[in-house]
Enzyme design. Structure first.
Site, PDB file in Angstrom:
ATOM      1  N   HIS A 101       0.872  -1.184   0.000  1.00  0.00           N
ATOM      2  CA  HIS A 101       0.000   0.000   0.000  1.00  0.00           C
ATOM      3  C   HIS A 101       0.905   1.229   0.000  1.00  0.00           C
ATOM      4  CE1 HIS A 101      -2.443  -2.906   2.412  1.00  0.00           C
ATOM      5  NE2 HIS A 101      -3.501  -2.313   1.929  1.00  0.00           N
ATOM      6  N   ASP A 104       2.452   1.954   3.369  1.00  0.00           N
ATOM      7  CA  ASP A 104       3.314   0.918   3.964  1.00  0.00           C
ATOM      8  C   ASP A 104       4.788   1.278   3.813  1.00  0.00           C
ATOM      9  OD1 ASP A 104       0.979  -0.541   4.216  1.00  0.00           O
ATOM     10  OD2 ASP A 104       1.446  -1.915   2.570  1.00  0.00           O
TER      11      ASP A 104
HETATM   12  C1  XLS Z   1      -7.745  -6.816   4.464  1.00  0.00           C
HETATM   13  C2  XLS Z   1      -7.281  -6.939   3.093  1.00  0.00           C
HETATM   14  C3  XLS Z   1      -6.115  -6.051   2.724  1.00  0.00           C
HETATM   15  C4  XLS Z   1      -5.994  -5.939   1.232  1.00  0.00           C
HETATM   16  C5  XLS Z   1      -5.151  -4.801   0.764  1.00  0.00           C
HETATM   17  O1  XLS Z   1      -8.476  -7.632   4.977  1.00  0.00           O
HETATM   18  O2  XLS Z   1      -6.986  -8.282   2.850  1.00  0.00           O
HETATM   19  O3  XLS Z   1      -4.955  -6.544   3.294  1.00  0.00           O
HETATM   20  O4  XLS Z   1      -5.478  -7.103   0.684  1.00  0.00           O
HETATM   21  O5  XLS Z   1      -5.683  -3.575   1.126  1.00  0.00           O
END
Ligand code: XLS
Ligand code: NI
Ligand code: NI
Length: 447
Positions: A101, A104
């Site tokens: 993200h 991140d």
């Molecule tokens: C949360 C989601 C998140 C997505 C990315 O439950 O899995 O991690 O994969 O935003």
């Protein structure tokens, strides 16, 4: 000196290996059904669980002592230490891909201008890491759920100014993903849903997010990004009810807003089970609608009703998932992203290595099993045979739309037919699969 200095490069040593720092099944260049294991699995390490999450839970603080998150603001310097550590682990695991993200990887920001500057800054450094290591971006995404401003949603927010902030983050990350050669772009609607219907205009919110998705697709084409846009279904958590609850729901949404040729799904195993579906059901459904894009690989806990994001460890269950994935043609731009985290007590650098080694070995063994099931052919021909009468003239007339309800009804009167039930042979098929899927069948299939 890096955080992962004591982790050796992980190599394939075969099923007999007892060295915990080896792959027992993941032999990346082994060819199965005409593709290498690496080409089939296209696996990826995610940034957020392995490098951002501090090991906190709702009852307690972080337990991990990573040198890049000392519990204070993430500076440019710390972001770079994290970047170096992340690519060190990627290289040691020999993973072909990673995912992240926007927030991140970048340094913290306090204004929209700083957001843009800090994101571009880390993107430049990341581009160099990608070219130095050959570890590529499977997908990028924007975090539209962490900041308090998104408490009432991003694209579905009652305030269009917040919609605009979301547009800014997604435009920026889509462009960064394009710049980094990413294969896909993911939209997980973290808070695109509601906590109470009392304050929610559902029809209005759906139109907002339908419009948002169209804008994202238009921008993708405008900048020439050739990767796939993916929606990641999840039924709830953090909101009580998320609009993208499962694959079938997402397909209905895409059709309603004319996006079914443009957007596919990123299916997450733990989200499938939270929605009351099996993981293989979600894969088979995406195949049926031709919208299977990518997979977030993890598992839930049957006793817990939330997204525990554990690494997969059940080979028979994954065998069925791999079987359906391969039957649907496998991945094109997508892959298996480990959206999974080590447990809070697994505090050491080596725990991150064990988690990914185990996860990819489970998928590799499941792939071997699934390829054997396909090569054996008994299951495929059983299913084909089960529907074979639809190939006959009468079946074809029904499917082609030639017959009305009355004509189909008259057929049985005219032919005076008396069709009988035939066995579905479930137990026979379970036994058949057990021959290929080591470790028993418990929990797989119809669990
Ligand atoms: C949360 C989601 C998140 C997505 C990315 O439950 O899995 O991690 O994969 O935003
Ligand atoms: Ni996910
Ligand atoms: Ni998830």
């Amino acid at each position: 000196m890096t955080y992962f200095q004591d982790i050796p490069k992980i190599l394939y040593k075969g099923p007999q290996s007892s060295d915990p720092f080896t792959y027992r099944y993941y032999d990346k260049s082994r060819v199965l059904l005409g593709k290498t294991m690496a080409e089939h699995l296209r696996w990826s390490v995610c940034y957020w669980h392995s490098f951002n999450w501090p090991g906190s839970d709702v009852f307690g603080a972080g337990t991990f002592e990573r040198p890049w998150h000392p519990g204070q603001t993430v500076t440019e310097e710390l972001a770079e230490i994290k970047l170096n550590a992340a690519f060190d682990l990627f290289s040691k695991l020999d993973t072909p891909f990673f995912c992240f993200h926007d927030v991140d990887a970048m340094a913290d920001f306090s204004s929209i201008k700083e957001y843009t500057a800090n994101l571009n800054n880390i993107a430049d450094k990341m581009a160099r890491k990608i070219s130095d290591t050959g570890v590529n971006l499977l997908w990028g995404t924007a975090n539209l759920f962490g900041d308090p401003r998104y408490a009432a949603g991003a694209a579905t927010n009652p305030d269009p100014e917040i919609f605009a902030w979301a547009a800014h983050q997604v435009r920026s990350m889509l462009e960064v993903t394009h710049q980094l050669g990413g294969a896909n772009y993911v939209l997980w609607g973290g808070r695109e849903g509601y906590d109470t219907i009392l304050n929610t205009n559902l029809a209005q919110e759906l139109d907002q997010i339908g419009r948002f998705m169209t804008m994202v697709v238009d921008h993708k084409h405008k900048i020439g990004f050739t990767g796939t846009i993916l929606i990641e279904p999840k039924p709830h958590e953090p909101t009580k009810h998320q609009y993208d609850r499962d694959t079938a729901t997402v397909y209905g949404f895409l059709q309603r807003y004319g996006l079914e040729q443009e957007i596919k799904v990123n299916i997450e195993a733990n989200h499938a089970t939270l929605a009351g579906n099996s993981f293989e059901h979600e894969i088979a459904t995406a195949n049926a609608f031709n919208i299977l894009g990518s997979i977030d690989m993890n598992r839930g806990d049957p006793q817990n009703g939330w997204d525990t994001d554990q690494f997969p460890n059940n080979v028979p269950e994954m065998t069925l998932a791999l079987y359906h994935l391969i039957k649907g043609g496998g991945f094109s731009s997508g892959g298996f992203n480990f959206d999974a985290k080590v447990r809070r007590q697994s505090i050491d650098a080596e725990d991150l290595a064990y988690a990914h080694i185990g996860g990819i070995d489970v998928l590799a063994k499941a792939l071997i099993n699934a390829a054997a099931i396909i090569e054996d052919g008994t299951l495929d021909s059983f299913v084909e045979d089960r529907y074979s009468r639809w190939q006959d003239a009468f079946g074809q007339q029904i499917l082609s739309g030639e017959l009305s309800l009355a004509e189909a009804a008259d057929h049985s009167v005219q032919s005076n037919s008396d069709p009988k039930a035939v066995s579905g042979r479930q137990e026979y098929l379970e036994n058949l699969i057990n021959r290929f899927a080591d470790g028993g069948f418990e929990g797989a299939g119809n669990a």
